[in-house]
Design a protein around this motif. Structure first.
Motif, PDB file in Angstrom:
ATOM      1  N   PRO A 114       7.823   4.489   1.238  1.00 11.48           N
ATOM      2  CA  PRO A 114       6.497   4.531   0.606  1.00 11.48           C
ATOM      3  C   PRO A 114       6.262   3.346  -0.328  1.00 11.48           C
ATOM      4  CG  PRO A 114       7.501   6.706   0.539  1.00 11.48           C
ATOM      5  CD  PRO A 114       8.554   5.753   1.046  1.00 11.48           C
ATOM      6  N   GLU A 115       7.325   2.850  -0.975  1.00 11.78           N
ATOM      7  CA  GLU A 115       7.189   1.709  -1.878  1.00 11.78           C
ATOM      8  C   GLU A 115       6.760   0.456  -1.122  1.00 11.78           C
ATOM      9  OE1 GLU A 115       9.673   4.780  -3.577  1.00 11.78           O
ATOM     10  OE2 GLU A 115      10.034   3.642  -1.768  1.00 11.78           O
ATOM     11  N   ILE A 116       7.325   0.251   0.063  1.00 11.45           N
ATOM     12  CA  ILE A 116       6.949  -0.907   0.884  1.00 11.45           C
ATOM     13  C   ILE A 116       5.493  -0.789   1.313  1.00 11.45           C
ATOM     14  CG2 ILE A 116       7.312  -2.044   3.117  1.00 11.45           C
ATOM     15  CD1 ILE A 116      10.311  -1.495   2.749  1.00 11.45           C
ATOM     16  N   ILE A 117       5.090   0.389   1.759  1.00  7.42           N
ATOM     17  CA  ILE A 117       3.703   0.603   2.194  1.00  7.42           C
ATOM     18  C   ILE A 117       2.745   0.366   1.030  1.00  7.42           C
ATOM     19  CG2 ILE A 117       2.054   2.283   3.128  1.00  7.42           C
ATOM     20  CD1 ILE A 117       4.177   1.187   5.135  1.00  7.42           C
ATOM     21  N   LEU A 118       3.100   0.845  -0.160  1.00  8.29           N
ATOM     22  CA  LEU A 118       2.265   0.645  -1.338  1.00  8.29           C
ATOM     23  C   LEU A 118       2.102  -0.841  -1.644  1.00  8.29           C
ATOM     24  CD1 LEU A 118       0.723   1.949  -3.707  1.00  8.29           C
ATOM     25  CD2 LEU A 118       2.878   1.948  -4.962  1.00  8.29           C
ATOM     26  N   GLN A 119       3.184  -1.592  -1.587  1.00 14.16           N
ATOM     27  CA  GLN A 119       3.113  -3.024  -1.875  1.00 14.16           C
ATOM     28  C   GLN A 119       2.284  -3.755  -0.815  1.00 14.16           C
ATOM     29  OE1 GLN A 119       6.830  -4.806  -2.892  1.00 14.16           O
ATOM     30  NE2 GLN A 119       5.968  -6.847  -3.068  1.00 14.16           N
ATOM     31  N   LEU A 120       2.457  -3.395   0.448  1.00 20.60           N
ATOM     32  CA  LEU A 120       1.672  -4.024   1.513  1.00 20.60           C
ATOM     33  C   LEU A 120       0.197  -3.684   1.370  1.00 20.60           C
ATOM     34  CD1 LEU A 120       4.036  -3.523   4.573  1.00 20.60           C
ATOM     35  CD2 LEU A 120       3.604  -5.639   3.315  1.00 20.60           C
ATOM     36  N   ASN A 121      -0.120  -2.431   1.049  1.00 21.96           N
ATOM     37  CA  ASN A 121      -1.523  -2.045   0.868  1.00 21.96           C
ATOM     38  C   ASN A 121      -2.151  -2.763  -0.323  1.00 21.96           C
ATOM     39  OD1 ASN A 121      -1.871  -0.453   3.140  1.00 21.96           O
ATOM     40  ND2 ASN A 121      -1.194   1.417   2.111  1.00 21.96           N
ATOM     41  N   SER A 122      -1.361  -3.019  -1.353  1.00 24.57           N
ATOM     42  CA  SER A 122      -1.873  -3.799  -2.490  1.00 24.57           C
ATOM     43  C   SER A 122      -2.214  -5.217  -2.048  1.00 24.57           C
ATOM     44  CB  SER A 122      -0.849  -3.830  -3.618  1.00 24.57           C
ATOM     45  OG  SER A 122      -0.702  -2.560  -4.191  1.00 24.57           O
ATOM     46  N   ALA A 123      -1.352  -5.812  -1.206  1.00 20.74           N
ATOM     47  CA  ALA A 123      -1.616  -7.157  -0.685  1.00 20.74           C
ATOM     48  C   ALA A 123      -2.855  -7.159   0.211  1.00 20.74           C
ATOM     49  CB  ALA A 123      -0.404  -7.679   0.075  1.00 20.74           C
TER      50      ALA A 123
END
Length: 89
Positions: free
Chosen positions: A24-33
């Motif tokens: 979920p942390e990776i998805i959150l960072q990608l969605n922020s980008a």
């Protein structure tokens, strides 16, 4: 998409490596980008739709988007994440 049996038979279309769910942390960072307009796919197209989930491949160097519980295993839609600085688990 949350079917372990299906995931066990899916492979990366580029290198045939086994896929695994992104944290979920990776998805959150990608969605922020994506929100900042900074994320592009393998074909250099700007990504505008948020990821619901993602499938990691290539020793964690790329991710295939999952939207509406449907994974997109199109090589041009893969996201190169090798340059991202993700937090350690």
């Amino acid at each position: 998409m949350n079917d372990a049996k299906l995931l066990s038979i899916l492979r990366c279309p580029i290198d045939r490596s086994q896929l695994e769910f992104a944290s979920p942390e990776i998805i959150l960072q990608l969605n922020s980008a994506i929100e900042r307009g900074e994320l592009r796919d393998q074909s250099d197209q700007k990504i505008t739709l948020a990821l619901e989930s993602g499938l990691l491949a290539g020793e964690g160097s790329r991710i295939y988007p999952v939207r509406g519980e449907i994974p997109s295993l199109v090589p041009d839609e893969a996201i190169n994440i090798a340059t991202f600085d993700f937090p350690s688990p």
